[in-house]
Design a protein around this motif. Sequence first.
Motif, PDB file in Angstrom:
ATOM      1  N   PRO A  43       0.799  -1.283   0.010  1.00  0.00           N
ATOM      2  CA  PRO A  43       0.002   0.243  -0.164  1.00  0.00           C
ATOM      3  C   PRO A  43       1.001   1.369   0.056  1.00  0.00           C
ATOM      4  O   PRO A  43       1.892   1.310   0.763  1.00  0.00           O
ATOM      5  N   SER A  61      -2.653   0.133  -3.936  1.00  0.00           N
ATOM      6  CA  SER A  61      -2.878  -1.047  -2.767  1.00  0.00           C
ATOM      7  C   SER A  61      -1.865  -2.345  -3.159  1.00  0.00           C
ATOM      8  O   SER A  61      -1.501  -2.233  -4.291  1.00  0.00           O
ATOM      9  N   LYS A  84      -4.559  12.355  -3.847  1.00  0.00           N
ATOM     10  CA  LYS A  84      -4.270  11.155  -4.431  1.00  0.00           C
ATOM     11  C   LYS A  84      -5.031  10.896  -5.426  1.00  0.00           C
ATOM     12  O   LYS A  84      -6.347  10.801  -5.232  1.00  0.00           O
ATOM     13  N   LYS A 102       0.165   5.345   0.271  1.00  0.00           N
ATOM     14  CA  LYS A 102      -0.809   6.310   1.048  1.00  0.00           C
ATOM     15  C   LYS A 102      -0.241   7.863   0.752  1.00  0.00           C
ATOM     16  O   LYS A 102      -1.032   8.646   0.734  1.00  0.00           O
ATOM     17  N   GLU A 114      -6.006   5.622  -5.260  1.00  0.00           N
ATOM     18  CA  GLU A 114      -5.397   4.883  -4.363  1.00  0.00           C
ATOM     19  C   GLU A 114      -4.441   3.582  -4.852  1.00  0.00           C
ATOM     20  O   GLU A 114      -4.967   3.024  -5.631  1.00  0.00           O
TER      21      GLU A 114
END
Length: 348
Positions: free
Chosen positions: A146, A348, A343, A148, A346
């Motif tokens: 991930p 992941s 962002k 972030k 996202e």
Amino acid sequence: MSEQPGRIMSAEIAEQPAVLRRILDQGAPRIRDVAAAIAARHPRFVLLSARGTSDHAALYAKYLLEIRLGLPCGLTSMSTTTAYGAEPDLRDVLLITVSQSGGSPDLVASTGAARKAGAITLAVTNNADSALAAVSEYHIDILAGPEKALPATKTYTASLLSLYLFAEGLRGSDGAAAQGLPQLAEAVLSRQEEIRTLASRYRFAGRMVITSRGYGYPTAKEAALKMMETSYIPALAYSGADLLHGPLAMVDNVSPVIAVVTDGHGGEALQPVLDRLRGRGADLVVIGPKHQVDAASAGFVLPTDGVSEELQPLLEILPLQLLAYEVTIARGQDPDAPRALAKVTETS
């Protein structure tokens, strides 16, 4: 806002040696299998499709495929199919779509259209369950975990390494030359104090120019994006050849210039540009081998001995990621929470 400014970006920068090792240990066999399957279909041409940071990774792949395999490559204009409805003949063409999230609607739509038009489609993403992976015939997972922070860091270097291993797989190589990268990356990132000192040069900068040639050019473009999206300093990235064709006129002894100098043919091609910059009294900072840093106003020496030119971009970007982080902190801003930005997708 994070509790500590830049906490997320800093942590993700620090993860990169582990991510590179994960790709080499866990991802490489799958990448080789995908490369072998595509090589057996003998694509005659390659198209690369991406946005933002992934676009710079795709540009790196363009250099790899053209130099290492002699495959002609082009960067797509997605709007030709998504906005204008063009229907190009893509039989025997390999389309590589690079997207950290694999969720950008225009990338998904254009990849789907390309597959219908006969293309061999490969998605390179950080999400095996993404819409882009589903619409593509082949998929490579970059295994970055991930991400972030708004500024992409670990997914960029993970994309570079995955694309390198894929290109090597196309030519029947196992990419063993990349095995030392995690340790080298760790050594570069351990020198953050050097970057913090370097960042003091840019705290009050009104603009900057970043230049390179060859394999280093995608690094220059990615570094400029990192600087703009974190510190808001207008950073202009130019190929060294393009810089000489007009933009050099704006270079003076006030606006800093960062030169990414690969140790190899790209660095040799950049030498006339470095000479012209010094002749104009530019505040020239070099990221590259020691002899080039010694001849500049300042810089950061990269461990390029024994590292092939096509692998150096994975190390070149690391001090520049740190520089964007440190400049932003020095300016009293938070790279984890840039103003008016979010962002886009996202990962992941």
